[in-house]
Design an enzyme around this catalytic site. Sequence first.
Site, short mmCIF file in Angstrom:
data_model
loop_
_atom_site.label_atom_id
_atom_site.label_comp_id
_atom_site.label_asym_id
_atom_site.label_seq_id
_atom_site.Cartn_x
_atom_site.Cartn_y
_atom_site.Cartn_z
N ASN A 23 -31.23 -1.13 21.60
CA ASN A 23 -30.98 -1.33 20.17
C ASN A 23 -29.49 -1.63 19.98
O ASN A 23 -28.66 -0.75 20.17
CB ASN A 23 -31.40 -0.06 19.40
N HIS B 251 -35.83 -6.61 14.20
CA HIS B 251 -34.80 -5.73 14.73
C HIS B 251 -35.39 -5.02 15.95
O HIS B 251 -36.55 -4.61 15.94
CB HIS B 251 -34.37 -4.72 13.67
N CYS C 88 -28.36 -1.00 11.15
CA CYS C 88 -29.27 -1.91 11.86
C CYS C 88 -29.79 -3.05 10.99
O CYS C 88 -30.29 -4.05 11.50
CB CYS C 88 -30.43 -1.14 12.46
O1 UT7 Z 1 -32.52 1.13 14.59
C1 UT7 Z 1 -32.51 2.12 13.60
C2 UT7 Z 1 -33.76 2.83 13.51
N1 UT7 Z 1 -33.97 3.66 14.66
C3 UT7 Z 1 -35.18 3.77 15.10
O2 UT7 Z 1 -36.04 3.10 14.60
C4 UT7 Z 1 -35.51 4.82 16.15
C5 UT7 Z 1 -36.76 5.52 15.72
N2 UT7 Z 1 -37.22 6.56 16.61
C6 UT7 Z 1 -37.70 6.33 17.86
O3 UT7 Z 1 -37.66 5.24 18.36
C7 UT7 Z 1 -38.37 7.49 18.55
O4 UT7 Z 1 -38.55 8.54 17.65
C8 UT7 Z 1 -37.61 8.00 19.81
C9 UT7 Z 1 -37.71 6.98 20.92
C10 UT7 Z 1 -36.17 8.28 19.46
C11 UT7 Z 1 -38.26 9.29 20.30
O5 UT7 Z 1 -39.62 9.06 20.60
P1 UT7 Z 1 -40.74 10.06 20.02
O6 UT7 Z 1 -42.01 9.60 20.58
O7 UT7 Z 1 -40.59 10.07 18.53
O8 UT7 Z 1 -40.35 11.42 20.68
P2 UT7 Z 1 -40.01 12.80 19.97
O9 UT7 Z 1 -38.68 12.74 19.32
O10 UT7 Z 1 -41.19 13.23 19.13
O11 UT7 Z 1 -39.94 13.75 21.22
C12 UT7 Z 1 -41.10 14.02 22.03
C13 UT7 Z 1 -40.64 14.85 23.21
C14 UT7 Z 1 -39.77 16.03 22.82
O12 UT7 Z 1 -40.08 17.12 23.66
P3 UT7 Z 1 -41.03 18.33 23.16
O13 UT7 Z 1 -40.30 18.89 21.98
O14 UT7 Z 1 -42.33 17.67 22.80
O15 UT7 Z 1 -41.08 19.21 24.34
C15 UT7 Z 1 -38.36 15.56 23.12
O16 UT7 Z 1 -37.49 16.63 23.41
O17 UT7 Z 1 -39.83 14.05 24.08
C16 UT7 Z 1 -38.59 14.72 24.33
N3 UT7 Z 1 -37.55 13.72 24.54
C17 UT7 Z 1 -37.29 13.18 25.73
N4 UT7 Z 1 -37.85 13.37 26.95
C18 UT7 Z 1 -37.36 12.64 27.96
C19 UT7 Z 1 -36.71 13.18 23.62
N5 UT7 Z 1 -35.90 12.30 24.22
C20 UT7 Z 1 -36.24 12.26 25.52
C21 UT7 Z 1 -35.77 11.56 26.64
N6 UT7 Z 1 -36.37 11.76 27.83
N7 UT7 Z 1 -34.77 10.66 26.55
#
Ligand code: UT7
Length: 322
Positions: free
Chosen positions: A279, A249, A113
Site C-alpha cells: 500500500n 487503491h 490513501c
Molecule cells: O489504505 C487505507 C486503508 N487501509 C486498509 O484498507 C487496511 C484495512 N485492513 C486490512 O487490510 C486488514 O484488516 C489487515 C491486513 C490489516 C489485518 O487482517 P485481518 O484479517 O483483519 O486480521 P485481524 O486484524 O482481524 O487479525 C487476525 C489475527 C489476530 O490474531 P488473534 O487476535 O486472532 O490471535 C492478529 O493479532 O491475525 C493477527 N495478526 C497477524 N498475524 C501474523 C495481525 N497481523 C499479523 C501479522 N502476521 N502481520
Amino acid sequence: MTFARIAGTGSFLPEKILTNKDLEKLVDTTDQWIRDRTGIEQRHIAAADQSAVDLAEPAARAAMNAADVVASDIDLIVFATSTPDRIFPSCACLLQARLGIHGCPAFDIQAVCSGFVYALATAEKFVRTGAAANVLVIGAEVFSRIINWNDRGTCILFGDGAGAVVLQASEQAGILSSHIHADGRYADLLQVPCGIGVNYDDFKAGHGYVEMKGNEVFRMAVNTLGQIVDDTLAAAGLSKQDIDWLVPHQANHRIIAATAKKLALPMDQVVVTVNKHGNTSAASIPLALDVAVRDGRIQRGDTLLLEAFGGGFTWGSALIRY
Ligand code: UT7
C-alpha cells in the site's frame, strides 16, 4: 465542452525491495499470513536520503514525456502526499523548482490513501473551467518513515513510491465524473496520533507512527467502496458492463476483490499491483495506472473506474475515458 483528459502517465519506485521473508526477521509474522490476508509479496522502501519529492520528480518527468509537454506548458501542480518532505514549503512547490517551472500555482493535498483521487478531482475542476490547460497531478509517499517497524499489524502493509499524470484540456472525453467524500468522525481508526498540535512531545521524540484498527477499517472500506461504485456509475449514466478496467487503491487484495465482485468484473479486468508495491497510499492508483498503460493493458478509449478509501476517513472515485 472542455474535458480533462489524461495525456500521459509516469511512475517511480525506489530500488530497495523488502520481502515478506525479510519482515519475518523483524516481527512475529509469516510470508504465508501476509499473502493470505493481504495479497502482498513485497514492497519498495526509499533509501535514507530519498524523499517524496525525490520519488515524484522522475514520475513527473515520465508523465510529461508521455504527454509530450515541457515545463513551460505546465500551469498547475497538485501534489497528494501524507509524508511531505518538510512541514513547509509544500512538495508541490519543491517539485516545481526541480522541474524548472516558475509562477504557476502549486499546492499539496492531504487525503491519505484517497489523495490521488482528491488531487485528480481538484485538477479536473481547474481544467474544465478553463483555469488550467496542463496540470501535473502527483501522488508520492515515503510511508516507511511513519511506520512502527515493531507493529506487525501495520508494518507489513505499506511501501514507498510515486505516480503522476498530466491532465490536459481536450475536446475529447476524459474524466467523465469524479466524486470525493470525507467523514472525520472516523479519524481515530486510522491515524498518526501525534503532530504539531497534538501530543507534540511524542512527535518530537520521533513516535509519529501509523496506528490502525485494521479490522474496522477493512469493513468500512469494503462497504463504502461498494456504495461509491454504484453512485459513480449512476451519476455518469453508465452500467457495470461499460467498465473496461478497475484501477483501485491498492490496500489489500481482499478489498480489491470485493469491489470487483460488486462490479461483476473478472479479476483480469482489475489492475492489481498490491502484490509488488504494498500500500503506497496516495501513490498507489497512479502507480497502478502507469503500470497498466505501459504494459499495454489499458488502451486509448477504454473506460476506467478509479476508487480509493483512506484515513480521515476519506474516499472517492473517478470515471475516466482514457
Ligand atoms: O489504505 C487505507 C486503508 N487501509 C486498509 O484498507 C487496511 C484495512 N485492513 C486490512 O487490510 C486488514 O484488516 C489487515 C491486513 C490489516 C489485518 O487482517 P485481518 O484479517 O483483519 O486480521 P485481524 O486484524 O482481524 O487479525 C487476525 C489475527 C489476530 O490474531 P488473534 O487476535 O486472532 O490471535 C492478529 O493479532 O491475525 C493477527 N495478526 C497477524 N498475524 C501474523 C495481525 N497481523 C499479523 C501479522 N502476521 N502481520
